[in-house]
Every structure is written in structure tokens, then in C-alpha cells.
Design an enzyme around this catalytic site. Structure first.
Site, PDB file in Angstrom:
ATOM      1  N   GLY A  13      19.025  16.943 -43.589  1.00 18.27           N
ATOM      2  CA  GLY A  13      18.521  18.254 -43.174  1.00 18.27           C
ATOM      3  C   GLY A  13      17.172  18.634 -43.743  1.00 18.27           C
ATOM      4  CB  SER A  14      14.380  16.799 -45.371  1.00 12.49           C
ATOM      5  OG  SER A  14      13.901  15.889 -44.417  1.00 12.49           O
ATOM      6  CG  ASN A  15      12.584  16.750 -40.033  1.00 11.96           C
ATOM      7  OD1 ASN A  15      11.375  16.963 -39.916  1.00 11.96           O
ATOM      8  ND2 ASN A  15      13.091  15.536 -40.173  1.00 11.96           N
ATOM      9  NE  ARG A  92      28.606  11.950 -31.936  1.00  9.58           N
ATOM     10  CZ  ARG A  92      29.280  10.832 -32.179  1.00  9.58           C
ATOM     11  NH1 ARG A  92      29.014  10.106 -33.258  1.00  9.58           N
ATOM     12  NH2 ARG A  92      30.196  10.417 -31.348  1.00  9.58           N
ATOM     13  CG  ASN A 108      15.423  14.042 -30.986  1.00  4.73           C
ATOM     14  OD1 ASN A 108      16.019  14.377 -32.013  1.00  4.73           O
ATOM     15  ND2 ASN A 108      15.218  12.771 -30.665  1.00  4.73           N
ATOM     16  CG  HIS A 110      12.902   8.546 -31.999  1.00  4.59           C
ATOM     17  ND1 HIS A 110      14.221   8.209 -32.215  1.00  4.59           N
ATOM     18  CD2 HIS A 110      12.228   7.391 -31.862  1.00  4.59           C
ATOM     19  CE1 HIS A 110      14.332   6.893 -32.204  1.00  4.59           C
ATOM     20  NE2 HIS A 110      13.142   6.370 -31.992  1.00  4.59           N
ATOM     21  CB  SER A 137       7.663  10.668 -30.816  1.00  2.00           C
ATOM     22  OG  SER A 137       6.992   9.437 -30.977  1.00  2.00           O
ATOM     23  N   GLY A 144      18.240  10.413 -20.948  1.00  2.00           N
ATOM     24  CA  GLY A 144      17.957   9.109 -21.543  1.00  2.00           C
ATOM     25  C   GLY A 144      17.805   9.242 -23.052  1.00  2.00           C
ATOM     26  CG  ASP A 146      15.430   8.313 -29.059  1.00  3.76           C
ATOM     27  OD1 ASP A 146      15.661   9.475 -29.428  1.00  3.76           O
ATOM     28  OD2 ASP A 146      15.953   7.316 -29.584  1.00  3.76           O
TER      29      ASP A 146
END
Ligand code: GRF
Length: 209
Positions: A13-15, A92, A108, A110, A137, A144, A146
């Protein structure tokens, strides 16, 4: 009015924490109003408690099928009434039904320079392939893995003797710079989702840090 953001996470959870701090320390167009995790006991929960952010746990293991898990997840998300959903280390794969429902509203981060190295073990694969750069990114989420429209990217150099660990650390530093910038651009209208594409500042130049 600041956009309401719910973060989904599965681990450290650092982000998540970084986005919370960024929104509190800067004049942003977003506020983090909740965290949802899919694994009990992960460190992200402690970070949410420490920051006074409501946290819900929806353990995927407790559900017999993906549709049931996603129904529970969706309910918790809707309870927060967010403007956007941010996946930050959320491990997930979401179904087409779920991603279509939230199309243009879910992003998201990635840890690779997409479209290269979708999926897992991105850093090891980049080193193994002899790449001289790696990075992260931010993208819209679609059905799909990523694959959704890119919003921004940050690069780091792969040095001689680089390990998966050392590269992950370097990329994470960049994630913490890139993610709030992309989220801010989305929430203040600089990034718009249109016809499956990301329009960035009226064009298609990715946000880079
Ligand atoms: C990050 O590298 C993210 O890109 C990846 O998982 C990691 C999550 O880190 N998908 P954290 O949980 O935000 O510390």
C-alpha cells in the site's frame, strides 16, 4: 469539488499512502476517501488506519466464484460513491463485466513500460531480456490485462548488475511521482477518456516524469 477516489490494493500500500499524503500536502482535484483490500492482514490496512481513511476488506478467498467476489467488491465501491477507482497494487484480474461497468472511471499502475511486460515479474523479465530501461505506466483499466489506454509513463535506467529487487525499488520511487500526477490530470480534466482512448491535454502525448 474534489473528486472522490477509492483505492484498491492487495499488499504493502505504499502507492495508496503516497496518494493520501500527496492530496493532503498539495492543492489537488482529488481526495482519497477509502481503501478496499482483497487480502486480510496486508500492510495497506495499517496505513489506512494510521491515515484515518476508512478501509474495507473483501477477501476474494471467501467467495466461491469471481462473480460473487466482484459483486461484493462492487457493493463496497458503490457504498463509497466514488468518482474514480484507483488500482494500486491490486492483484486480481477484473472481469469484462466489472471493467465495462466502470469504463473510463478506473485506472491502474503497472510496473513496466507498457505495452512491454504485461502481467507478473516485470522487472525480472526486463533484466533477463537485456533491456537498458524499465519503468512504470498508468493506464485506464479495460477487460484486457494491463491493456487499457495509457495515461503516463516514467522510465529508469537498468544498470549493470541490476537485480529484480534494486530495479523494483527504483521503479517504485518513480511510481510515487507518476501516479499522483496522472490522477490529478484525470481529476482536473486534463485527461479525458473517449472512445476507449485517453485524450491527454487535448492530444496523445503521455504524461512523463
Ligand atoms: C507496485 O510496484 C505496483 O506497480 C504493482 O505492485 C506494487 C504495489 O506497491 N502493481 P504498493 O502496494 O503500492 O507498495
Amino acid at each position: 469539488m474534489a473528486k472522490r477516489i477509492v483505492v484498491l490494493a492487495s499488499g504493502s500500500g505504499s502507492n495508496f499512502q503516497n496518494l493520501v499524503e500527496y492530496s493532503r500536502n498539495n492543492k489537488t482535484s482529488f481526495e482519497i476517501i477509502g481503501l478496499i483490500v482483497n487480502i486480510e492482514g496486508v500492510f495497506a490496512i495499517e496505513r489506512a488506519n494510521a491515515a484515518n481513511i476508512p478501509c474495507k476488506i473483501v477477501p476474494h478467498k471467501n467467495y466461491v466464484s469471481k462473480p460473487e467476489f466482484e459483486a461484493a467488491l462492487n457493493q463496497e465501491i458503490e457504498n463509497f460513491a466514488p468518482d474514480y477507482i484507483v488500482c494500486a497494487g491490486f492483484m486480481r484480474i477484473l472481469s469484462a463485466e466489472f471493467t465495462q461497468k466502470w469504463e473510463g472511471k478506473i485506472i491502474n499502475i503497472h510496473p513496466s513500460l507498457l505495452p512491454k511486460y504485461k502481467g507478473l515479474h516485470t522487472h525480472a523479465r526486463a533484466i533477463e531480456a537485456g533491456e537498458d530501461e524499465a519503468g512504470c505506466s498508468v493506464h485506464f483499466v479495460n477487460a484486457g490485462v494491463d491493456e487499457g489506454a495509457l495515461i503516463g509513463q516514467a522510465k529508469v535506467k537498468i544498470e549493470n548488475g541490476e537485480t529484480e529487487d534494486s530495479l523494483a525499488k527504483k521503479v517504485l520511487v518513480k511510481e510515487h511521482i507518476l501516479f499522483p500526477k496522472c490522477l490529478e490530470a484525470l481529476c482536473n480534466g486534463d485527461v479525458v477518456f473517449q472512445g476507449g482512448k485517453a485524450i491527454i491535454n487535448g492530444g496523445n502525448q503521455l504524461i512523463c516524469v
